[in-house]
Design a protein around this motif. Structure first.
Motif, PDB file in Angstrom:
ATOM      1  N   GLU A   1       2.878  79.408  42.870  1.00 16.92           N
ATOM      2  CA  GLU A   1       3.565  78.491  43.781  1.00 16.92           C
ATOM      3  C   GLU A   1       4.063  77.278  42.990  1.00 16.92           C
ATOM      4  O   GLU A   1       3.364  76.763  42.110  1.00 16.92           O
ATOM      5  CB  GLU A   1       2.622  78.029  44.899  1.00 16.92           C
ATOM      6  N   GLU A   2       5.280  76.846  43.298  1.00 16.74           N
ATOM      7  CA  GLU A   2       5.875  75.681  42.644  1.00 16.74           C
ATOM      8  C   GLU A   2       5.517  74.427  43.427  1.00 16.74           C
ATOM      9  O   GLU A   2       5.593  74.406  44.660  1.00 16.74           O
ATOM     10  CB  GLU A   2       7.395  75.854  42.574  1.00 16.74           C
ATOM     11  N   ILE A   3       5.138  73.373  42.708  1.00 21.74           N
ATOM     12  CA  ILE A   3       4.707  72.133  43.348  1.00 21.74           C
ATOM     13  C   ILE A   3       5.502  70.966  42.778  1.00 21.74           C
ATOM     14  O   ILE A   3       5.679  70.842  41.568  1.00 21.74           O
ATOM     15  CB  ILE A   3       3.196  71.895  43.117  1.00 21.74           C
ATOM     16  N   ASP A   4       5.944  70.092  43.655  1.00 18.96           N
ATOM     17  CA  ASP A   4       6.590  68.849  43.247  1.00 18.96           C
ATOM     18  C   ASP A   4       5.494  67.802  43.043  1.00 18.96           C
ATOM     19  O   ASP A   4       4.880  67.342  44.007  1.00 18.96           O
ATOM     20  CB  ASP A   4       7.569  68.399  44.332  1.00 18.96           C
ATOM     21  N   VAL A   5       5.227  67.465  41.799  1.00 20.98           N
ATOM     22  CA  VAL A   5       4.127  66.539  41.500  1.00 20.98           C
ATOM     23  C   VAL A   5       4.634  65.135  41.200  1.00 20.98           C
ATOM     24  O   VAL A   5       3.905  64.306  40.662  1.00 20.98           O
ATOM     25  CB  VAL A   5       3.274  67.061  40.317  1.00 20.98           C
ATOM     26  N   THR A   6       5.883  64.833  41.576  1.00 20.00           N
ATOM     27  CA  THR A   6       6.435  63.508  41.300  1.00 20.00           C
ATOM     28  C   THR A   6       5.592  62.409  41.932  1.00 20.00           C
ATOM     29  O   THR A   6       5.241  61.416  41.283  1.00 20.00           O
ATOM     30  CB  THR A   6       7.883  63.417  41.819  1.00 20.00           C
ATOM     31  N   ALA A   7       5.252  62.569  43.203  1.00 16.48           N
ATOM     32  CA  ALA A   7       4.523  61.519  43.924  1.00 16.48           C
ATOM     33  C   ALA A   7       3.112  61.330  43.367  1.00 16.48           C
ATOM     34  O   ALA A   7       2.663  60.188  43.181  1.00 16.48           O
ATOM     35  CB  ALA A   7       4.467  61.848  45.417  1.00 16.48           C
ATOM     36  N   VAL A   8       2.408  62.425  43.107  1.00 14.19           N
ATOM     37  CA  VAL A   8       1.044  62.285  42.606  1.00 14.19           C
ATOM     38  C   VAL A   8       1.049  61.728  41.182  1.00 14.19           C
ATOM     39  O   VAL A   8       0.144  60.982  40.790  1.00 14.19           O
ATOM     40  CB  VAL A   8       0.280  63.633  42.694  1.00 14.19           C
ATOM     41  N   GLU A   9       2.074  62.038  40.398  1.00 14.54           N
ATOM     42  CA  GLU A   9       2.179  61.464  39.055  1.00 14.54           C
ATOM     43  C   GLU A   9       2.477  59.969  39.131  1.00 14.54           C
ATOM     44  O   GLU A   9       1.970  59.187  38.314  1.00 14.54           O
ATOM     45  CB  GLU A   9       3.257  62.181  38.254  1.00 14.54           C
ATOM     46  N   GLU A  10       3.271  59.559  40.109  1.00 11.66           N
ATOM     47  CA  GLU A  10       3.517  58.120  40.291  1.00 11.66           C
ATOM     48  C   GLU A  10       2.240  57.411  40.712  1.00 11.66           C
ATOM     49  O   GLU A  10       1.947  56.301  40.237  1.00 11.66           O
ATOM     50  CB  GLU A  10       4.613  57.923  41.341  1.00 11.66           C
ATOM     51  N   LEU A  11       1.471  58.037  41.598  1.00 12.18           N
ATOM     52  CA  LEU A  11       0.188  57.453  42.011  1.00 12.18           C
ATOM     53  C   LEU A  11      -0.759  57.374  40.828  1.00 12.18           C
ATOM     54  O   LEU A  11      -1.434  56.344  40.634  1.00 12.18           O
ATOM     55  CB  LEU A  11      -0.426  58.291  43.138  1.00 12.18           C
ATOM     56  N   ARG A  12      -0.817  58.418  40.032  1.00  9.84           N
ATOM     57  CA  ARG A  12      -1.703  58.414  38.859  1.00  9.84           C
ATOM     58  C   ARG A  12      -1.326  57.288  37.893  1.00  9.84           C
ATOM     59  O   ARG A  12      -2.203  56.567  37.394  1.00  9.84           O
ATOM     60  CB  ARG A  12      -1.630  59.764  38.158  1.00  9.84           C
ATOM     61  N   ALA A  13      -0.021  57.132  37.635  1.00 10.73           N
ATOM     62  CA  ALA A  13       0.436  56.075  36.729  1.00 10.73           C
ATOM     63  C   ALA A  13       0.086  54.689  37.285  1.00 10.73           C
ATOM     64  O   ALA A  13      -0.338  53.794  36.543  1.00 10.73           O
ATOM     65  CB  ALA A  13       1.941  56.193  36.502  1.00 10.73           C
ATOM     66  N   HIS A  14       0.247  54.520  38.606  1.00 12.00           N
ATOM     67  CA  HIS A  14      -0.080  53.236  39.234  1.00 12.00           C
ATOM     68  C   HIS A  14      -1.578  52.931  39.118  1.00 12.00           C
ATOM     69  O   HIS A  14      -1.964  51.801  38.774  1.00 12.00           O
ATOM     70  CB  HIS A  14       0.342  53.275  40.702  1.00 12.00           C
ATOM     71  N   LEU A  15      -2.406  53.923  39.405  1.00  5.48           N
ATOM     72  CA  LEU A  15      -3.852  53.707  39.326  1.00  5.48           C
ATOM     73  C   LEU A  15      -4.299  53.426  37.898  1.00  5.48           C
ATOM     74  O   LEU A  15      -5.193  52.593  37.667  1.00  5.48           O
ATOM     75  CB  LEU A  15      -4.584  54.923  39.882  1.00  5.48           C
ATOM     76  N   ASN A  16      -3.691  54.098  36.943  1.00  7.63           N
ATOM     77  CA  ASN A  16      -4.053  53.850  35.539  1.00  7.63           C
ATOM     78  C   ASN A  16      -3.642  52.450  35.104  1.00  7.63           C
ATOM     79  O   ASN A  16      -4.359  51.781  34.353  1.00  7.63           O
ATOM     80  CB  ASN A  16      -3.399  54.894  34.634  1.00  7.63           C
ATOM     81  N   GLU A  17      -2.469  52.005  35.579  1.00  6.71           N
ATOM     82  CA  GLU A  17      -2.022  50.658  35.218  1.00  6.71           C
ATOM     83  C   GLU A  17      -2.923  49.592  35.843  1.00  6.71           C
ATOM     84  O   GLU A  17      -3.230  48.572  35.216  1.00  6.71           O
ATOM     85  CB  GLU A  17      -0.578  50.468  35.689  1.00  6.71           C
ATOM     86  N   LYS A  18      -3.365  49.843  37.076  1.00  6.41           N
ATOM     87  CA  LYS A  18      -4.168  48.854  37.781  1.00  6.41           C
ATOM     88  C   LYS A  18      -5.641  48.891  37.401  1.00  6.41           C
ATOM     89  O   LYS A  18      -6.284  47.843  37.269  1.00  6.41           O
ATOM     90  CB  LYS A  18      -4.019  49.067  39.293  1.00  6.41           C
ATOM     91  N   HIS A  19      -6.184  50.104  37.206  1.00  4.65           N
ATOM     92  CA  HIS A  19      -7.630  50.221  36.997  1.00  4.65           C
ATOM     93  C   HIS A  19      -8.020  50.888  35.682  1.00  4.65           C
ATOM     94  O   HIS A  19      -9.218  51.038  35.404  1.00  4.65           O
ATOM     95  CB  HIS A  19      -8.253  51.037  38.143  1.00  4.65           C
ATOM     96  N   GLY A  20      -7.044  51.320  34.907  1.00  3.75           N
ATOM     97  CA  GLY A  20      -7.369  52.076  33.697  1.00  3.75           C
ATOM     98  C   GLY A  20      -8.263  51.342  32.732  1.00  3.75           C
ATOM     99  O   GLY A  20      -9.150  51.945  32.113  1.00  3.75           O
ATOM    100  N   ALA A  21      -8.065  50.029  32.598  1.00  2.13           N
ATOM    101  CA  ALA A  21      -8.848  49.254  31.632  1.00  2.13           C
ATOM    102  C   ALA A  21     -10.313  49.139  32.031  1.00  2.13           C
ATOM    103  O   ALA A  21     -11.188  49.021  31.173  1.00  2.13           O
ATOM    104  CB  ALA A  21      -8.241  47.859  31.471  1.00  2.13           C
TER     105      ALA A  21
END
Length: 424
Positions: free
Chosen positions: A225-245
Protein backbone atom coordinates in the motif's frame (compact mmCIF):
# COMPACT_ATOMS: atom_id res chain seq x y z
CA UNK A 1 48.71 -33.01 37.48
CA UNK A 2 45.10 -33.93 36.74
CA UNK A 3 42.48 -33.49 34.05
CA UNK A 4 39.41 -31.30 34.39
CA UNK A 5 36.69 -32.26 31.91
CA UNK A 6 34.07 -29.64 31.12
CA UNK A 7 30.76 -30.88 29.77
CA UNK A 8 28.30 -28.97 27.65
CA UNK A 9 26.22 -27.16 30.27
CA UNK A 10 22.45 -27.10 30.56
CA UNK A 11 21.61 -23.60 29.29
CA UNK A 12 17.98 -23.90 30.36
CA UNK A 13 14.63 -23.39 28.58
CA UNK A 14 14.46 -27.12 27.86
CA UNK A 15 17.36 -26.99 25.39
CA UNK A 16 18.75 -30.50 24.78
CA UNK A 17 21.44 -29.66 22.22
CA UNK A 18 23.34 -26.66 20.94
CA UNK A 19 25.59 -25.88 18.01
CA UNK A 20 29.28 -25.34 18.69
CA UNK A 21 29.87 -22.07 16.85
CA UNK A 22 33.48 -21.03 17.50
CA UNK A 23 36.46 -21.94 19.65
CA UNK A 24 38.43 -19.19 21.35
CA UNK A 25 41.22 -21.57 22.40
CA UNK A 26 43.20 -24.41 20.83
CA UNK A 27 45.05 -27.45 22.16
CA UNK A 28 48.14 -26.31 24.04
CA UNK A 29 46.75 -22.93 25.11
CA UNK A 30 46.97 -21.87 28.75
CA UNK A 31 43.64 -20.60 30.08
CA UNK A 32 42.57 -18.85 33.25
CA UNK A 33 39.36 -18.95 35.25
CA UNK A 34 36.44 -17.11 33.59
CA UNK A 35 38.24 -16.96 30.22
CA UNK A 36 35.77 -17.62 27.39
CA UNK A 37 36.55 -21.00 25.83
CA UNK A 38 33.85 -21.26 23.14
CA UNK A 39 30.60 -19.81 21.83
CA UNK A 40 27.58 -22.04 21.33
CA UNK A 41 24.38 -21.21 19.49
CA UNK A 42 20.94 -21.95 20.88
CA UNK A 43 17.69 -21.41 19.00
CA UNK A 44 17.70 -17.79 20.12
CA UNK A 45 21.18 -16.45 20.81
CA UNK A 46 24.89 -17.03 21.11
CA UNK A 47 26.15 -18.07 24.55
CA UNK A 48 29.68 -17.85 25.95
CA UNK A 49 31.15 -20.86 27.76
CA UNK A 50 33.78 -19.72 30.29
CA UNK A 51 36.45 -21.79 32.00
CA UNK A 52 35.91 -22.64 35.68
CA UNK A 53 39.63 -23.43 36.18
CA UNK A 54 43.20 -22.43 35.34
CA UNK A 55 45.16 -24.86 33.22
CA UNK A 56 46.28 -26.09 29.79
CA UNK A 57 43.93 -27.19 27.02
CA UNK A 58 44.65 -30.82 26.11
CA UNK A 59 41.59 -31.79 24.04
CA UNK A 60 38.62 -30.20 22.28
CA UNK A 61 35.33 -32.07 22.18
CA UNK A 62 33.99 -30.90 18.82
CA UNK A 63 34.40 -28.80 15.71
CA UNK A 64 32.62 -25.53 14.82
CA UNK A 65 29.27 -26.33 13.24
CA UNK A 66 28.85 -29.58 15.19
CA UNK A 67 25.60 -30.04 17.13
CA UNK A 68 26.40 -31.26 20.65
CA UNK A 69 24.08 -32.68 23.28
CA UNK A 70 23.89 -31.14 26.72
CA UNK A 71 26.21 -33.18 28.98
CA UNK A 72 28.64 -34.21 26.21
CA UNK A 73 32.35 -33.51 26.69
CA UNK A 74 33.18 -30.00 25.52
CA UNK A 75 36.85 -29.59 26.49
CA UNK A 76 39.54 -31.18 28.66
CA UNK A 77 41.98 -29.02 30.63
CA UNK A 78 45.12 -30.15 32.43
CA UNK A 79 45.17 -28.66 35.94
CA UNK A 80 47.27 -28.72 39.08
CA UNK A 81 46.12 -31.40 41.50
CA UNK A 82 43.83 -34.36 40.90
CA UNK A 83 41.36 -32.73 38.52
CA UNK A 84 37.69 -33.64 38.56
CA UNK A 85 37.31 -37.41 38.57
CA UNK A 86 33.54 -37.07 38.09
CA UNK A 87 34.02 -34.99 34.94
CA UNK A 88 32.50 -31.70 36.03
CA UNK A 89 29.35 -32.82 37.74
CA UNK A 90 28.72 -29.07 38.02
CA UNK A 91 29.08 -27.78 34.43
CA UNK A 92 30.81 -24.52 33.71
CA UNK A 93 28.53 -21.49 34.09
CA UNK A 94 27.42 -19.85 30.89
CA UNK A 95 27.42 -16.21 29.96
CA UNK A 96 24.86 -14.99 27.49
CA UNK A 97 26.53 -12.92 24.78
CA UNK A 98 25.64 -12.89 21.09
CA UNK A 99 28.79 -13.16 19.02
CA UNK A 100 30.63 -9.93 18.24
CA UNK A 101 31.72 -8.86 14.79
CA UNK A 102 35.38 -9.74 15.30
CA UNK A 103 34.46 -13.40 15.73
CA UNK A 104 33.01 -13.75 12.26
CA UNK A 105 36.43 -14.50 10.77
CA UNK A 106 36.70 -17.54 12.99
CA UNK A 107 33.32 -18.85 11.87
CA UNK A 108 34.29 -18.45 8.21
CA UNK A 109 37.58 -20.25 8.62
CA UNK A 110 35.87 -23.06 10.55
CA UNK A 111 39.02 -23.88 12.50
CA UNK A 112 39.37 -24.16 16.29
CA UNK A 113 41.57 -21.09 16.67
CA UNK A 114 41.12 -17.73 18.29
CA UNK A 115 39.82 -14.93 16.08
CA UNK A 116 42.62 -12.96 14.39
CA UNK A 117 42.68 -9.21 14.48
CA UNK A 118 40.86 -7.80 11.44
CA UNK A 119 43.27 -6.62 8.76
CA UNK A 120 41.61 -3.26 8.37
CA UNK A 121 42.16 -2.43 12.01
CA UNK A 122 45.97 -2.54 11.73
CA UNK A 123 46.42 -0.74 8.40
CA UNK A 124 47.69 2.83 8.37
CA UNK A 125 46.67 5.69 6.12
CA UNK A 126 43.43 6.45 4.25
CA UNK A 127 43.76 3.59 1.76
CA UNK A 128 43.86 -0.16 2.38
CA UNK A 129 45.01 -2.83 -0.06
CA UNK A 130 42.48 -5.52 0.86
CA UNK A 131 42.24 -8.71 -1.11
CA UNK A 132 39.75 -8.50 -3.99
CA UNK A 133 37.47 -11.08 -2.33
CA UNK A 134 37.63 -9.60 1.17
CA UNK A 135 34.37 -7.98 2.24
CA UNK A 136 35.00 -5.01 4.58
CA UNK A 137 32.68 -4.48 7.53
CA UNK A 138 30.21 -1.64 6.95
CA UNK A 139 26.55 -0.86 7.57
CA UNK A 140 24.06 -0.82 4.66
CA UNK A 141 23.92 3.00 4.90
CA UNK A 142 27.70 3.29 4.59
CA UNK A 143 27.71 0.87 1.64
CA UNK A 144 25.09 2.97 -0.15
CA UNK A 145 27.00 6.18 0.65
CA UNK A 146 30.17 4.66 -0.79
CA UNK A 147 28.27 3.53 -3.90
CA UNK A 148 26.86 7.03 -4.39
CA UNK A 149 30.36 8.49 -4.08
CA UNK A 150 31.89 5.94 -6.42
CA UNK A 151 34.22 4.59 -3.72
CA UNK A 152 35.37 0.97 -3.52
CA UNK A 153 34.94 0.06 0.15
CA UNK A 154 37.80 -2.42 0.04
CA UNK A 155 40.18 0.52 -0.50
CA UNK A 156 39.02 2.43 2.60
CA UNK A 157 40.59 1.98 6.03
CA UNK A 158 37.93 1.41 8.71
CA UNK A 159 38.31 3.15 12.07
CA UNK A 160 35.30 1.53 13.74
CA UNK A 161 35.19 -1.59 15.93
CA UNK A 162 36.82 -4.59 14.23
CA UNK A 163 37.84 -2.37 11.31
CA UNK A 164 34.26 -1.34 10.44
CA UNK A 165 34.15 1.39 7.78
CA UNK A 166 32.26 4.48 9.00
CA UNK A 167 30.89 7.51 7.19
CA UNK A 168 33.83 9.50 8.60
CA UNK A 169 36.23 7.07 6.92
CA UNK A 170 34.64 7.80 3.55
CA UNK A 171 35.07 11.54 4.18
CA UNK A 172 38.72 10.99 5.13
CA UNK A 173 39.27 8.94 1.99
CA UNK A 174 37.88 11.71 -0.20
CA UNK A 175 39.85 14.37 1.69
CA UNK A 176 43.07 12.57 0.82
CA UNK A 177 42.25 12.86 -2.86
CA UNK A 178 41.80 9.12 -3.38
CA UNK A 179 39.45 7.94 -6.12
CA UNK A 180 38.63 4.86 -8.08
CA UNK A 181 41.33 5.92 -10.54
CA UNK A 182 43.93 5.22 -7.83
CA UNK A 183 43.20 1.48 -8.09
CA UNK A 184 45.34 -0.32 -10.67
CA UNK A 185 43.30 -0.62 -13.87
CA UNK A 186 44.85 -3.98 -14.72
CA UNK A 187 43.76 -5.46 -11.39
CA UNK A 188 40.21 -4.18 -11.85
CA UNK A 189 39.82 -6.11 -15.12
CA UNK A 190 41.92 -9.18 -14.31
CA UNK A 191 40.29 -12.58 -14.71
CA UNK A 192 39.56 -14.43 -11.49
CA UNK A 193 39.30 -18.15 -10.86
CA UNK A 194 39.36 -18.20 -7.05
CA UNK A 195 36.63 -19.85 -4.99
CA UNK A 196 35.69 -19.59 -1.36
CA UNK A 197 33.69 -22.09 0.68
CA UNK A 198 31.99 -20.63 3.74
CA UNK A 199 30.45 -23.05 6.26
CA UNK A 200 26.88 -22.12 7.11
CA UNK A 201 27.12 -22.35 10.88
CA UNK A 202 26.29 -20.32 13.95
CA UNK A 203 23.93 -17.39 13.51
CA UNK A 204 23.86 -17.74 9.72
CA UNK A 205 22.65 -21.36 10.05
CA UNK A 206 19.91 -20.34 12.47
CA UNK A 207 18.76 -17.57 10.15
CA UNK A 208 18.72 -19.97 7.20
CA UNK A 209 16.76 -22.58 9.15
CA UNK A 210 14.19 -20.06 10.40
CA UNK A 211 13.66 -18.53 6.96
CA UNK A 212 13.29 -21.93 5.32
CA UNK A 213 10.96 -23.13 8.06
CA UNK A 214 8.83 -20.00 7.77
CA UNK A 215 8.41 -20.26 4.00
CA UNK A 216 7.63 -23.98 4.15
CA UNK A 217 5.13 -23.88 7.00
CA UNK A 218 3.26 -20.60 6.53
CA UNK A 219 1.07 -19.68 3.57
CA UNK A 220 2.67 -16.33 2.82
CA UNK A 221 0.91 -13.56 0.96
CA UNK A 222 2.01 -9.94 0.65
CA UNK A 223 0.07 -6.71 0.36
CA UNK A 224 1.58 -3.37 -0.73
CA UNK A 225 0.00 0.00 0.00
CA UNK A 226 1.23 3.50 -0.87
CA UNK A 227 1.19 6.06 1.93
CA UNK A 228 1.53 9.83 1.83
CA UNK A 229 3.88 10.53 4.74
CA UNK A 230 4.22 14.28 4.14
CA UNK A 231 2.17 15.25 7.19
CA UNK A 232 3.78 12.80 9.60
CA UNK A 233 7.25 13.84 8.38
CA UNK A 234 6.35 17.48 9.02
CA UNK A 235 5.16 16.55 12.51
CA UNK A 236 8.35 14.58 13.14
CA UNK A 237 10.52 17.52 12.01
CA UNK A 238 8.53 19.91 14.24
CA UNK A 239 8.84 17.66 17.29
CA UNK A 240 12.56 17.19 16.73
CA UNK A 241 13.08 20.94 16.42
CA UNK A 242 11.09 21.63 19.58
CA UNK A 243 12.09 18.70 21.79
CA UNK A 244 15.03 17.00 20.10
CA UNK A 245 17.65 18.60 22.34
CA UNK A 246 15.94 17.43 25.54
CA UNK A 247 14.08 14.24 24.57
CA UNK A 248 16.13 12.93 21.67
CA UNK A 249 15.54 12.82 17.93
CA UNK A 250 12.59 10.88 16.51
CA UNK A 251 12.85 8.69 13.42
CA UNK A 252 9.80 7.46 11.52
CA UNK A 253 9.88 4.09 13.30
CA UNK A 254 8.21 5.23 16.57
CA UNK A 255 5.33 6.67 14.53
CA UNK A 256 4.99 3.36 12.69
CA UNK A 257 4.99 1.45 15.96
CA UNK A 258 2.32 3.79 17.33
CA UNK A 259 0.21 3.37 14.18
CA UNK A 260 0.48 -0.42 14.46
CA UNK A 261 -0.56 -0.33 18.12
CA UNK A 262 -3.65 1.79 17.38
CA UNK A 263 -4.63 -0.23 14.28
CA UNK A 264 -4.33 -3.50 16.20
CA UNK A 265 -7.18 -2.42 18.48
CA UNK A 266 -9.52 -3.06 15.55
CA UNK A 267 -7.54 -5.97 14.06
CA UNK A 268 -6.43 -8.12 17.03
CA UNK A 269 -6.04 -11.15 14.76
CA UNK A 270 -2.79 -9.60 13.45
CA UNK A 271 -1.22 -9.53 16.92
CA UNK A 272 -1.20 -13.27 17.33
CA UNK A 273 0.86 -16.46 17.32
CA UNK A 274 -0.21 -19.61 15.52
CA UNK A 275 0.76 -23.01 16.90
CA UNK A 276 0.25 -25.09 13.77
CA UNK A 277 0.96 -28.35 15.56
CA UNK A 278 -1.67 -27.78 18.24
CA UNK A 279 -3.90 -25.89 15.77
CA UNK A 280 -4.34 -23.03 18.23
CA UNK A 281 -4.25 -19.28 17.55
CA UNK A 282 -3.29 -17.14 20.53
CA UNK A 283 -4.29 -13.48 20.30
CA UNK A 284 -2.36 -11.26 22.67
CA UNK A 285 -3.34 -8.00 24.32
CA UNK A 286 0.26 -6.96 24.83
CA UNK A 287 1.94 -5.63 21.68
CA UNK A 288 5.56 -6.78 21.63
CA UNK A 289 6.98 -5.36 18.39
CA UNK A 290 9.99 -7.10 16.92
CA UNK A 291 12.19 -4.60 15.06
CA UNK A 292 14.28 -6.40 12.44
CA UNK A 293 17.87 -5.20 12.76
CA UNK A 294 20.86 -5.98 10.56
CA UNK A 295 24.09 -6.85 12.40
CA UNK A 296 27.50 -8.05 11.28
CA UNK A 297 26.50 -11.65 12.01
CA UNK A 298 23.12 -11.48 10.30
CA UNK A 299 19.53 -10.44 10.90
CA UNK A 300 18.35 -10.12 14.51
CA UNK A 301 14.91 -9.15 15.81
CA UNK A 302 15.11 -7.41 19.20
CA UNK A 303 11.73 -6.84 20.81
CA UNK A 304 10.13 -3.58 22.00
CA UNK A 305 7.97 -4.93 24.78
CA UNK A 306 4.58 -3.44 25.62
CA UNK A 307 4.64 -0.95 22.78
CA UNK A 308 1.00 -0.22 23.58
CA UNK A 309 2.11 1.52 26.78
CA UNK A 310 4.98 3.59 25.31
CA UNK A 311 5.09 7.21 24.16
CA UNK A 312 6.84 8.21 20.93
CA UNK A 313 10.05 9.08 22.75
CA UNK A 314 9.90 6.01 24.95
CA UNK A 315 9.57 3.83 21.83
CA UNK A 316 12.35 5.75 20.09
CA UNK A 317 14.71 5.29 23.02
CA UNK A 318 13.97 1.58 23.30
CA UNK A 319 14.31 0.99 19.54
CA UNK A 320 17.69 2.75 19.54
CA UNK A 321 18.89 0.86 22.62
CA UNK A 322 17.89 -2.54 21.26
CA UNK A 323 19.30 -1.88 17.79
CA UNK A 324 22.61 -0.80 19.28
CA UNK A 325 22.71 -3.90 21.52
CA UNK A 326 22.00 -6.18 18.56
CA UNK A 327 24.62 -4.58 16.30
CA UNK A 328 27.24 -4.69 19.04
CA UNK A 329 26.50 -8.30 19.98
CA UNK A 330 25.11 -7.39 23.41
CA UNK A 331 21.43 -8.27 23.03
CA UNK A 332 20.25 -10.91 25.50
CA UNK A 333 18.07 -13.93 24.70
CA UNK A 334 15.10 -12.27 26.39
CA UNK A 335 15.57 -9.16 24.23
CA UNK A 336 15.59 -11.31 21.09
CA UNK A 337 12.46 -13.35 21.78
CA UNK A 338 8.77 -13.00 22.54
CA UNK A 339 7.60 -10.68 19.75
CA UNK A 340 3.96 -10.74 18.65
CA UNK A 341 4.28 -8.77 15.38
CA UNK A 342 7.36 -7.58 13.49
CA UNK A 343 8.35 -4.32 11.83
CA UNK A 344 11.10 -4.50 9.23
CA UNK A 345 12.78 -1.64 7.39
CA UNK A 346 15.79 -1.32 5.12
CA UNK A 347 15.92 2.43 5.68
CA UNK A 348 17.47 4.33 2.77
CA UNK A 349 17.90 1.01 0.93
CA UNK A 350 14.21 0.17 1.29
CA UNK A 351 13.48 0.01 -2.43
CA UNK A 352 10.00 0.29 -3.89
CA UNK A 353 8.50 -3.10 -2.97
CA UNK A 354 9.65 -6.02 -0.82
CA UNK A 355 8.14 -9.33 0.29
CA UNK A 356 9.25 -9.85 3.91
CA UNK A 357 9.27 -13.36 5.39
CA UNK A 358 7.16 -13.98 8.47
CA UNK A 359 8.84 -14.30 11.84
CA UNK A 360 7.09 -17.49 12.96
CA UNK A 361 4.97 -18.16 14.96
CA UNK A 362 3.75 -14.60 14.27
CA UNK A 363 1.12 -14.11 11.55
CA UNK A 364 1.99 -10.60 10.34
CA UNK A 365 5.06 -8.55 9.46
CA UNK A 366 4.96 -4.90 8.36
CA UNK A 367 7.67 -3.91 5.89
CA UNK A 368 8.77 -0.32 5.28
CA UNK A 369 10.14 0.92 1.96
CA UNK A 370 12.03 4.14 1.35
CA UNK A 371 10.46 7.60 1.23
CA UNK A 372 10.57 9.35 -2.15
CA UNK A 373 9.24 12.67 -3.36
CA UNK A 374 6.77 12.32 -6.23
CA UNK A 375 4.29 14.52 -8.06
CA UNK A 376 0.77 13.65 -6.95
CA UNK A 377 -2.62 14.94 -8.07
CA UNK A 378 -4.59 16.40 -5.13
CA UNK A 379 -7.88 18.22 -5.78
CA UNK A 380 -6.95 18.60 -9.42
CA UNK A 381 -3.56 20.13 -8.69
CA UNK A 382 -0.14 18.53 -9.17
CA UNK A 383 1.85 18.82 -5.94
CA UNK A 384 5.06 17.26 -4.64
CA UNK A 385 4.45 14.84 -1.77
CA UNK A 386 6.59 12.46 0.26
CA UNK A 387 5.41 8.94 -0.55
CA UNK A 388 6.30 5.57 0.98
CA UNK A 389 5.15 2.01 0.41
CA UNK A 390 4.33 -0.50 3.11
CA UNK A 391 5.12 -4.01 1.85
CA UNK A 392 3.69 -6.39 4.41
CA UNK A 393 3.26 -10.16 4.60
CA UNK A 394 0.70 -12.31 6.38
CA UNK A 395 0.00 -15.97 7.15
CA UNK A 396 -2.98 -16.80 4.93
CA UNK A 397 -3.82 -19.78 7.15
CA UNK A 398 -4.85 -17.30 9.82
CA UNK A 399 -5.32 -13.90 8.15
CA UNK A 400 -7.83 -13.26 5.37
CA UNK A 401 -6.76 -11.05 2.49
CA UNK A 402 -9.45 -8.42 3.10
CA UNK A 403 -8.52 -8.15 6.78
CA UNK A 404 -4.86 -7.69 5.86
CA UNK A 405 -5.71 -4.93 3.40
CA UNK A 406 -7.97 -3.18 5.90
CA UNK A 407 -5.29 -3.40 8.60
CA UNK A 408 -2.64 -1.78 6.40
CA UNK A 409 -5.10 0.85 5.22
CA UNK A 410 -5.88 1.63 8.85
CA UNK A 411 -2.16 2.24 9.40
CA UNK A 412 -2.17 4.38 6.26
CA UNK A 413 -5.02 6.52 7.56
CA UNK A 414 -3.32 7.06 10.90
CA UNK A 415 -0.02 8.12 9.30
CA UNK A 416 -1.66 10.40 6.74
CA UNK A 417 -3.63 12.12 9.53
CA UNK A 418 -1.03 11.87 12.33
CA UNK A 419 -3.17 13.68 14.92
CA UNK A 420 -5.35 10.56 15.00
CA UNK A 421 -2.40 8.61 16.40
CA UNK A 422 -3.00 10.35 19.72
CA UNK A 423 -6.81 10.63 19.80
CA UNK A 424 -8.26 8.18 22.31
Amino acid sequence: MGTHVIKMPDIGEGIAEVELSVWHVKVGDMVVEDQVLADVMTDKAMVDIPSPVHGKVIALGGQPGEVMAVGSVLISIEVEGAGNVKESAQPAPVKEAPVAAAKVETVVESKPVAAPAPKAAVCQGPMVARAADERPLASPAVRKHALDLGIQLRLVRGSGPAGRVLHEDLDAYLAQGQSNASAPVAAAYAQRTDEQQIPVIGMRRKIAQRMQDATQRAAHFSYVEEIDVTAVEELRAHLNEKHGATRGKLTLLPFLVRAMVVALRDFPQMNARYDDEAQVITRLGAVHVGVATQSDVGLMVPVVRHAEARSLWDSATEIARLANAARNGKASRDELSGSTITLTSLGALGGIVSTPVLNLPEVAIVGVNKIVERPMVIKGQIVIRKMMNLSSSFDHRVVDGMDAALFIQAIRGLLEQPATLFVE
